[in-house]
Design a protein around this motif. Structure first.
Motif: not given
Ligand SMILES: [Zn+2]
Length: 365
Positions: A260-280, A305-312
């Motif tokens: 069981i793996t995940t896939r990322f869909r581009p999204s926006y969260f204030p504290f990460t950049e880039p951000s993604a929605e995670v589907d399992v 859920g959501g995820c991303g690289v921490v916004n600098p």
């Protein structure tokens, strides 16, 4: 020479006299009728029909009678003994029936009575799920971090790059404590624990924070003003989105099963950049996208859920040099993961404290 003993009258042998035999019979029948229970009847049988009973002793006297007298006496005694044995047998049947009835009445189990037995407690399924998730990350070298549920507004929003105009700060979403000018909220996410971690220690940071969060949602089958999240944060040198993807794939396979793996869909969260929605990937149909699958409704994937690289900007706000360090963060609902893991349509039983519900998901004492 003496003549035959013609004066001897066998009827005169006392125990064999008709009235004596009748008296023995009456006494025996009276005792049988008066026997209140099986034990008493047993004694009556010994006293009135046993080897040493008057009637048995009288029976032995028959042998001493001249032959012509034996028949009458034998008949008399035989009839009396027959009557006594019959009465004993009849009374035995009656008393056995009474005994059985009394036993049934006395041994009836009243299932409505309170029991003294103590039920083993059922640990709450969300607690078990949180501990399972924490264990998965501890096995990867993470620490489990905790923080207060009543949190400073700055840590809940500003430090995480949610500016004063962000919609999440409006009164509809957030529980504010009184007085408002103290700027204290019930945390709307577990992310302030990440900010606290970055503010209090230096990288490398590998933490996972499961915990309760609060939002002003209506309480219904899919919403609750209090729910559970787990967030993860990594800050180290050279951390990229690839590390994030690998970590979440491992997390998904551990929680939902091999492959069981995940896939990322581009999204926006204030504290990460880039951000993604995670589907399992759907762990029931394994991503076949069959319309028959109720778990993913034919999508093949389930929002997780959501995820991303921490916004600098978040790193800077928390005193970490973004020129040296980078990081990733992710968060998902524990209740939601639990719901689709167990095909639960309604989340309310998770919050209503019925031990019968909790027990179904594994009981520990
Ligand atoms: Zn499916």
């Amino acid at each position: 020479m003496s003549g035959p003993n013609t004066d001897y009258d066998p009827v005169e042998v006392t125990p064999l006299k008709a009235d004596q035999v009748e008296a023995m019979r009456e006494a025996a029948l009276a005792a049988i009728a008066a026997a209140p229970d099986l034990d008493a009847l047993k004694q009556v049988r010994i006293d009135h029909a046993g080897d040493r009973s008057p009637i048995a002793l009288a029976n032995r006297e028959i042998g001493a009678l001249p032959p012509q007298a034996r028949k009458d006496a034998g008949q008399r005694i035989g009839q009396a003994r027959g009557a006594i044995n019959q009465a004993l047998a009849a009374r035995q049947v009656v008393l056995e029936a009474e005994h059985e009835e009394r036993m049934l009445a006395e041994e009836t189990v009243d299932v409505s009575l309170p029991t003294t037995r103590r039920r083993p407690g059922g640990r709450h399924p969300i607690t078990l799920q949180s501990e399972l998730i924490a264990d998965l990350f501890v096995a990867m070298g993470y620490e489990v971090a905790e923080g207060p549920v009543v949190e400073a507004e700055w840590l809940n929003f500003d430090a995480l790059n949610l500016g004063p105009d962000h919609p999440a700060r409006t009164m509809q979403d957030t529980f504010w404590t009184e007085p408002a000018d103290h700027h204290v909220v019930l945390r709307t996410q577990t992310s302030p624990v990440q900010a606290r971690t970055m503010l209090t220690r230096k990288p490398p940071i590998y933490v996972v924070c499961p915990g309760r969060v609060f939002r002003t949602d209506e309480y219904d089958a899919t919403h609750s003003p209090m729910f559970h999240q787990v967030e993860g944060l990594v800050v180290d040198e050279g951390i990229t989105m690839a590390h994030l993807k690998g970590t979440l794939d491992h997390f998904a396979s551990q929680l939902f099963g091999d492959g069981i793996t995940t896939r990322f869909r581009p999204s926006y969260f204030p504290f990460t950049e880039p951000s993604a929605e995670v589907d399992v990937k759907c762990f029931v149909c394994r991503g076949v996208e069959s319309d028959a699958c109720r778990t993913c409704r034919g999508e093949g994937w389930i929002e997780w859920g959501g995820c991303g690289v921490v916004n600098p900007r978040v790193l800077v706000a928390c005193g970490v040099d973004p020129e040296v360090y980078s990081g990733f963060a992710f968060g998902m609902g524990i209740d939601r993961s639990f719901m689709f893991r167990h095909n639960l349509e309604d989340l309310r039983p998770l919050f209503e404290g019925d031990v019968r519900f909790s027990s179904a998901f594994g009981t520990e004492i």
